[in-house]
Design a protein around this motif. Structure first.
Motif, PDB file in Angstrom:
ATOM      1  N   TYR A 467       0.849  -1.189   0.000  1.00 27.98           N
ATOM      2  CA  TYR A 467       0.000   0.000   0.000  1.00 27.98           C
ATOM      3  C   TYR A 467       0.891   1.247   0.000  1.00 27.98           C
ATOM      4  N   GLY A 468       1.711   1.335  -1.050  1.00 29.89           N
ATOM      5  CA  GLY A 468       2.693   2.388  -1.133  1.00 29.89           C
ATOM      6  C   GLY A 468       2.126   3.784  -1.222  1.00 29.89           C
ATOM      7  N   TYR A 469       0.868   3.913  -1.680  1.00 27.82           N
ATOM      8  CA  TYR A 469       0.234   5.231  -1.731  1.00 27.82           C
ATOM      9  C   TYR A 469      -0.535   5.539  -0.453  1.00 27.82           C
ATOM     10  N   GLN A 470      -0.517   4.600   0.474  1.00 27.72           N
ATOM     11  CA  GLN A 470      -1.294   4.774   1.691  1.00 27.72           C
ATOM     12  C   GLN A 470      -0.535   4.191   2.898  1.00 27.72           C
ATOM     13  N   PRO A 471       0.698   4.643   3.132  1.00 28.78           N
ATOM     14  CA  PRO A 471       1.442   4.117   4.293  1.00 28.78           C
ATOM     15  C   PRO A 471       0.714   4.492   5.584  1.00 28.78           C
TER      16      PRO A 471
END
Length: 720
Positions: A467-471
């Motif tokens: 979830y690289g856009y939502q750490p």
């Protein structure tokens, strides 16, 4: 000599005492389909478990295995210890199976091509595996069902479309149809075979019906979905069409429609979404339920109940997905398609309660509804399944239920296809072990990695780069049953944007109300090896990059945890770097006051297959604790353990010098714990947290439900 340290309490008691508990289904066993292959066969060949049935006495399961062209048999006399009974060749591709008495009736696809479809119905004696009869079906079969009296088998002849032809749309000839075949004392009566025309009924491609899923009620009435046609047809016991109606559409809100893969956002909508149902079951003689998987144009991610006159009496809408999302099983890669894809179904009465079991193909879940009042289904619980559940069978006389899971990931080094068994018990629900249910906003989560406990006993966990856009840092209350996510703290840069290019694999407290987070670098993804200071709001306040002495020897495997002792941060490196001895890794130290780096060397176990590495690190009292695991899954998993290192040995030497080798002592073998959840042993045990009073919590990473069953196990192994 290693010794196992005794813990004060068993850790799988995350649930309260069973006293006064309501009835729940719990998974009790699983069976890997390669277990039915004969000695000498190539066990590396893909197998599958698709549609499943059970003998009348409930002691034998039979499932279709399309890749091998067989049906597989499992002895469940002891359901907690299923035993292989072997495979039976079907001379084609088995597509479905239904059982009358001790005889399996198997529909088999023998088609030469899409335009020259063919198939047969085969009867098999389950006692000795002999084929007792064969009827030519005249087309490519899909679903199969039988009457309550055991005197009739009905088959949906789909004659499926070629998805690479004409933009993959219906109609494509030849058209599908329905077939009934009489049965006399478990013997096929092929002379009684009857074709039933269902053309000219649907609004969509009426000339080309594609019957999909079929069921028969106690009146002998046949209901069938025509998925691509978005239509349902009712046929009486004489083979006459007595009703048909469109499955219609749904206006969906609060769903994720973006294939971001890197973020879970449930604020989108899809108006007028065609249902395109797959699974169908009669709930009683008047009502039927459909699972709206979608195929060509639709997929409403929901379940619907119709009166057989076509009146809709219940629609779940996006609510069907919500417990799946809250349990961490939402497959974000499928957001732009059909979401969790409810597909197969089973309905059965256990005692005074009628249950519907709806399989989430992409979520790898079973949603259990109480449908005793057919017009008012009530969600009861969510069960974990193997990857891609396709078929289900209930055995209420034995309080059992089973799923057939078709995905076999042998070619990717993953888990094999499985049949899984569940029992209705007077006990708490064992799953989920972690949920976001109860939060003010619908919150999805997954790919849980490193963890840490705070002074109040709360646990904080991070998700990794999936979830690289939502750490996110998740705050977990481990005292709830199941453990509950009570807050989701998004990690941001100074400008407020989500902190992309992080691969958070470890978290620890900074002693000032915030956190230190370890990010595992990936040079092939422009993700730096680094540690970050994050405040309580999730804002990154400081970034510390690695020194040249480490960057010069780094590989793609970086920090897999972090803990703080005094002024020193300690980070375990998952696998060997270029300057490490074979089967050894660094425990890297960074002093926050002096800004000096150092390390010690940790000896890893030598694996029989694959690799072994570290996953998390925690300090408590006189010891440091690490998770050491192999990258193997299922029956191949051998090393999933917690070790402890004397704190007195954690004296870092300067980087580039000869590093002291620490000793380790085994604390816990986690494989028995993982097996106790009734499924296969998952590979990624990645989270470790120890509370102030010494209770140890462990968690697993579900890989964001990507080529994974989506199961996350969060549990306590007790106090030291």
């Amino acid at each position: 000599m290693k010794k196992h340290l005794l813990l004060a309490a068993s850790g799988l008691a995350l649930c309260a005492s069973a006293a006064n508990a309501e009835m729940n289904f719990n998974r009790i066993a699983s069976f890997a389909t390669p277990g039915n292959m004969a000695e000498g066969e190539d066990h590396a060949r893909p197998t599958s478990a698709e549609i499943i049935g059970a003998s009348e006495d409930g002691m034998t399961l039979v499932y279709s295995d399309s890749p091998l062209g067989v049906i597989g048999l499992i002895d469940i006399t002891d359901p907690k210890n299923p035993v292989a009974k072997g495979n039976i060749d079907m001379g084609g591709e088995p597509t479905s199976v239904t059982v009358i008495g001790n005889t399996a009736f198997v529909s088999v696809n023998t088609s030469e091509s899409y335009v020259k479809p063919s198939g047969k119905l085969v009867s098999v004696n389950l006692a000795d595996g002999s084929i007792t009869g064969t009827c030519d079906l005249g087309g490519q079969p899909d679903s199969t069902a039988h009457s309550d009296a055991g005197d009739l088998v009905v088959i949906a002849i789909e004659n499926e479309r070629d998805e690479d032809l004409g933009d993959g749309r219906v109609g494509q000839m030849p058209a599908g149809f329905m077939v009934t075949v009489g049965v006399n004392d478990e013997a096929l009566v092929c002379d009684s075979l009857k074709n039933i025309d269902v053309t000219g009924l649907a609004e969509i491609a009426p000339e080309d019906p594609e019957p999909e899923f079929v069921d028969i009620n106690s009146l002998g009435e046949i209901a069938v979905t025509m998925q691509e046609n978005n239509h349902i047809v009712i046929i009486n016991a004489d083979g006459e069409v007595i009703g048909d109606f469109s499955a219609g559409s749904v206006d969906l809100t609060n769903i994720d429609t973006k294939d971001e893969r890197a973020a879970l956002t449930f604020d989108q909508s899809q108006p007028g979404r065609l249902r395109e149902p797959d699974g169908l079951q009669w709930l009683d003689d008047t009502h039927l339920m459909i699972a709206n998987e979608g195929d060509m144009d639709g997929g409403s991610r929901s379940v619907t109940v119709f009166h057989k006159d076509g009146t809709m009496v219940f629609e779940s809408g996006a609510d069907f997905e919500h417990p799946i999302i809250q349990a961490g099983h939402y497959p974000d890669k499928r957001s732009d398609a059909k979401g969790v894809e409810p597909e197969g179904m089973e309905v059965a009465t256990f005692g005074d309660t009628t249950y519907a079991f709806i399989l989430g193909e992409r979520a790898s879940t079973v949603s259990v509804y109480d449908v005793t009042d057919a017009a008012n289904p009530v969600f009861k619980q969510l069960l974990p399944s193997g990857i891609a559940p396709e078929g289900a069978i209930a055995i209420p006389e034995r309080n059992l239920f089973a799923t057939a899971n078709e995905a076999d990931l042998i070619e990717d080094g993953g888990v094999r296809a499985h049949v899984m068994l569940y029992e209705l018990q007077d006990a708490p629900a064992q799953y989920p072990t972690l949920t976001s249910e109860g939060m003010d906003e619908l919150t999805g989560w997954g790919a849980i990695s490193g963890m840490v406990a705070d002074e109040d006993g709360m646990i904080y966990a991070v998700n990794d780069s999936f979830y690289g856009y939502q750490p996110t840092i998740f705050k977990i209350d481990p005292t709830s049953k199941p453990a509950k996510i009570v807050d989701a703290i998004r990690v941001t840069r100074a400008n407020g944007d989500a902190a992309q290019k992080l691969d958070m694999e470890g978290i620890t407290l900074d002693g000032k109300g915030g956190f230190w987070v370890a990010s595992e670098g990936r040079t092939d993804r422009v993700t730096p090896h680094a540690i970050y200071n994050v405040n309580a709001k999730g804002e990154i306040k400081k970034e510390i990059g690695l020194p040249a002495e480490l960057l010069n020897v780094e590989t793609r495997f970086g920090f897999e945890g972090i803990t703080k002792v005094g002024d020193t941060l300690w980070m375990p490196v998952q696998r060997e770097w270029k300057d490490d001895a074979k089967h050894s890794v660094k425990l890297v130290a960074y002093n926050l006051e002096t800004e000096e780096w150092g390390a010690v060397s940790y000896p890893l176990a030598t694996p029989d297959t694959g690799w072994v590495g570290l996953s998390d690190l925690a300090a408590h009292g006189d010891y440091f604790y690490v998770i050491e695991r192999d990258n193997q899954i299922g029956a191949n998993a051998k090393i999933k353990k917690i070790y402890r290192i004397p704190a007195s040995e954690m004296v870092p030497a300067p980087l580039g010098s000869e590093l002291p080798v620490v000793s380790k002592e085994e604390v816990r073998d986690l494989i028995p714990d993982l097996k106790s959840f009734g499924g296969y042993v998952v590979d990624k045990v990645e989270g470790l947290a120890i509370t102030k009073d010494g209770e140890i919590f462990v968690s697993t990473d579900n890989d964001g439900v990507d080529d994974s069953s989506g199961e996350t196990f969060f549990w306590s192994i007790g106090k030291m």
